[in-house]
Design a protein around this motif. Structure first.
Motif, PDB file in Angstrom:
ATOM      1  N   TYR A  15       0.820  -1.216   0.000  1.00 43.35           N
ATOM      2  CA  TYR A  15       0.000   0.000   0.000  1.00 43.35           C
ATOM      3  C   TYR A  15       0.852   1.264   0.000  1.00 43.35           C
ATOM      4  N   VAL A  16       1.896   1.283   0.836  1.00 44.12           N
ATOM      5  CA  VAL A  16       2.697   2.500   0.931  1.00 44.12           C
ATOM      6  C   VAL A  16       3.582   2.661  -0.305  1.00 44.12           C
ATOM      7  N   ALA A  17       3.968   1.550  -0.951  1.00 38.75           N
ATOM      8  CA  ALA A  17       4.758   1.646  -2.175  1.00 38.75           C
ATOM      9  C   ALA A  17       3.918   2.164  -3.338  1.00 38.75           C
ATOM     10  N   ILE A  18       2.690   1.686  -3.419  1.00 39.39           N
ATOM     11  CA  ILE A  18       1.850   2.052  -4.555  1.00 39.39           C
ATOM     12  C   ILE A  18       1.345   3.479  -4.449  1.00 39.39           C
ATOM     13  N   LEU A  19       1.395   4.073  -3.231  1.00 40.62           N
ATOM     14  CA  LEU A  19       0.917   5.442  -3.069  1.00 40.62           C
ATOM     15  C   LEU A  19       1.672   6.426  -3.956  1.00 40.62           C
ATOM     16  N   ALA A  20       2.955   6.150  -4.204  1.00 41.54           N
ATOM     17  CA  ALA A  20       3.731   7.053  -5.059  1.00 41.54           C
ATOM     18  C   ALA A  20       3.120   7.132  -6.448  1.00 41.54           C
ATOM     19  N   ALA A  21       2.765   5.972  -7.011  1.00 45.61           N
ATOM     20  CA  ALA A  21       2.158   5.963  -8.342  1.00 45.61           C
ATOM     21  C   ALA A  21       0.781   6.611  -8.323  1.00 45.61           C
ATOM     22  N   VAL A  22       0.029   6.387  -7.237  1.00 47.16           N
ATOM     23  CA  VAL A  22      -1.305   6.973  -7.130  1.00 47.16           C
ATOM     24  C   VAL A  22      -1.222   8.497  -7.098  1.00 47.16           C
ATOM     25  N   LEU A  76       0.138   8.892 -16.107  1.00 47.84           N
ATOM     26  CA  LEU A  76      -0.538   7.850 -16.866  1.00 47.84           C
ATOM     27  C   LEU A  76      -0.303   8.052 -18.361  1.00 47.84           C
ATOM     28  N   PRO A  77      -0.287   6.916 -19.118  1.00 46.70           N
ATOM     29  CA  PRO A  77      -0.463   5.531 -18.658  1.00 46.70           C
ATOM     30  C   PRO A  77       0.804   4.984 -18.029  1.00 46.70           C
ATOM     31  N   SER A  78       0.634   4.015 -17.134  1.00 45.52           N
ATOM     32  CA  SER A  78       1.762   3.319 -16.537  1.00 45.52           C
ATOM     33  C   SER A  78       1.285   1.982 -16.004  1.00 45.52           C
ATOM     34  N   LEU A  79       2.235   1.077 -15.761  1.00 43.81           N
ATOM     35  CA  LEU A  79       1.877  -0.253 -15.267  1.00 43.81           C
ATOM     36  C   LEU A  79       1.225  -0.157 -13.897  1.00 43.81           C
ATOM     37  N   LEU A  80       1.857   0.548 -12.967  1.00 38.15           N
ATOM     38  CA  LEU A  80       1.294   0.661 -11.621  1.00 38.15           C
ATOM     39  C   LEU A  80       0.020   1.491 -11.621  1.00 38.15           C
ATOM     40  N   GLY A  81      -0.080   2.432 -12.552  1.00 38.26           N
ATOM     41  CA  GLY A  81      -1.311   3.207 -12.668  1.00 38.26           C
ATOM     42  C   GLY A  81      -2.494   2.344 -13.036  1.00 38.26           C
ATOM     43  N   ASP A  82      -2.239   1.300 -13.831  1.00 37.82           N
ATOM     44  CA  ASP A  82      -3.312   0.374 -14.190  1.00 37.82           C
ATOM     45  C   ASP A  82      -3.629  -0.565 -13.039  1.00 37.82           C
ATOM     46  N   VAL A  83      -2.591  -1.007 -12.306  1.00 38.67           N
ATOM     47  CA  VAL A  83      -2.795  -1.956 -11.215  1.00 38.67           C
ATOM     48  C   VAL A  83      -3.499  -1.313 -10.038  1.00 38.67           C
ATOM     49  N   ASP A  84      -3.080  -0.086  -9.684  1.00 35.64           N
ATOM     50  CA  ASP A  84      -3.622   0.526  -8.469  1.00 35.64           C
ATOM     51  C   ASP A  84      -4.982   1.179  -8.659  1.00 35.64           C
TER      52      ASP A  84
END
Length: 380
Positions: free
Chosen positions: A41-48, A53-61
């Motif tokens: 959760y804390v790692a993905i917050l950076a992408a959020v 966008l577009p990005s891999l983590l942007g699609d996942v999160d």
């Protein structure tokens, strides 16, 4: 010393805590599954927050727009761990020590949150004066320095990507009251009061109190579950094996369905245009059923991660576990990075944006491993 985002969790083998004040309670160890979840959760917050966008983590999160967001689950886990530890404090040392520990944590977070608001406001004003237009929204650019200090000090103004720290402060001030209610088997009162507060911002103008009320429901839901963690495990252990397995499978399936449905709706916004959907699930994250979905999602996700805990810890654990066990440090560090990046460059294509997201995670992971500037954060 620990922080609200870095609290040690009990082991799955720990016995129910039966110690009274002044009697040593069984030593608890961390729950690896919770550390894995917090690390993600804390790692993905950076992408959020960066939102390139577009990005891999942007699609996942899900870009922070799913039926349940990482932030909601993160608040719930924080409350869960607080409920575990403050019950331990109560039973080992009594109510006074429990209250002091909670209020000390509130004071630590308050100082860090106010300092970060002032830092980001200063950076934002300098950047704006030099012609940058990609400064984070919400900057107070009109008040005097003393005015900004006064607003920040009274929690009426928060700025930057570490604003969740501000939201935790009143929650920790109220923790002793919540623990007192929980010790008297009044968990339902806490949940009902927190949910009433959650509903208020969508029904009336609650001003600067809105974010505190919005996020409090997740914290106190988790806190109630954390306080009764051993009780819930005992209750589950008394169920017939087939009933216990069925309940676990149902929660895991429900969590997967919630994530999948949110992803489908993300790419088909025409399905979310009706007033019923907005009232129940969205409404700027104030949909009436969002706390219910968050509780189901957190429980199902925990059970799923718990089932695969060992292989996950052996593989991606080397990345996620250090992040989850140092989540305050990670949260503050990534807030600085993603505040500054838009001032240097904007989004480009899929691979560039994905590389930026991953580079942030790698940089923060390295900073955690070498403890760079960790002394600036209490217990990080």
């Amino acid at each position: 010393m620990t922080t609200p985002l870095d609290l040690p969790a009990p082991s799955r083998t720990a016995r129910p805590c039966e110690a009274v004040a002044g009697t040593a309670a069984p030593r608890r160890r961390r729950v690896v599954a919770l550390d894995l979840m917090r690390g993600y959760y804390v790692a993905i917050l950076a992408a959020v927050h960066l939102d390139y966008l577009p990005s891999l983590l942007g699609d996942v999160d899900g870009r922070g727009s799913l039926l349940v967001s990482e932030a909601e689950n993160f608040f719930m886990i924080s409350g869960l761990l607080v409920g575990m530890l403050r019950r331990r404090d109560l039973e080992r040392h009594g109510a006074a020590r429990m209250a002091r520990n909670s209020w000390r944590r509130a004071g630590q977070l308050y100082l860090v949150a106010v300092a970060l608001t002032l830092l980001y406001t200063g950076i934002g004003r300098v950047a704006t004066a030099h012609g940058h237009t990609d400064v984070k929204a919400g900057l107070n650019s009109g008040s005097s320095p003393l005015g900004v200090l006064g607003q920040a000090a009274t929690l009426r103004y928060t700025y930057g990507w570490a604003d969740f720290l501000t939201f935790y402060v009143p929650m920790f001030l109220l923790v002793p009251v919540a623990i007192w209610l929980l010790s008297r088997r009044l968990a339902a009162v806490i949940v009902l009061l927190a949910y009433a507060g959650f509903v208020l911002p969508s029904r009336t103008d609650t001003g600067f109190l809105s974010p505190f009320l919005q996020w409090g429901i997740y914290f106190f839901l988790g806190m109630a579950a954390g306080y009764h963690w051993d009780d819930l495990r005992r209750l589950a252990g008394r169920l017939p094996p087939i009933t216990r397995r069925g309940a676990r499978v149902a929660l895991v399936i429900a969590a997967v369905v919630i994530y999948a449905a949110g992803t489908v709706l993300l790419y088909h916004p025409e399905l979310t245009s009706g007033p019923v959907y907005n009232e129940l699930f969205q409404d700027n994250r104030l949909g009436l059923l969002r706390p219910v979905l968050a509780a189901i999602s957190a429980a199902g996700t925990y059970l799923l991660i718990r089932h695969f805990e060992r292989p996950l810890a052996r593989t991606i654990g080397w990345v996620l576990l250090p992040l989850g066990r140092n989540s305050l440090y990670v949260y503050v560090a990534q807030s600085l990075v993603i505040f500054l990046i838009p001032l240097a460059f904007g989004p480009h294509g899929f691979w560039f944006n994905t590389s930026v997201d991953l580079a942030i995670i790698v940089a923060i992971w390295c900073a955690v491993r070498i403890r760079f500037l960790a002394f600036l954060l209490p217990g990080a």
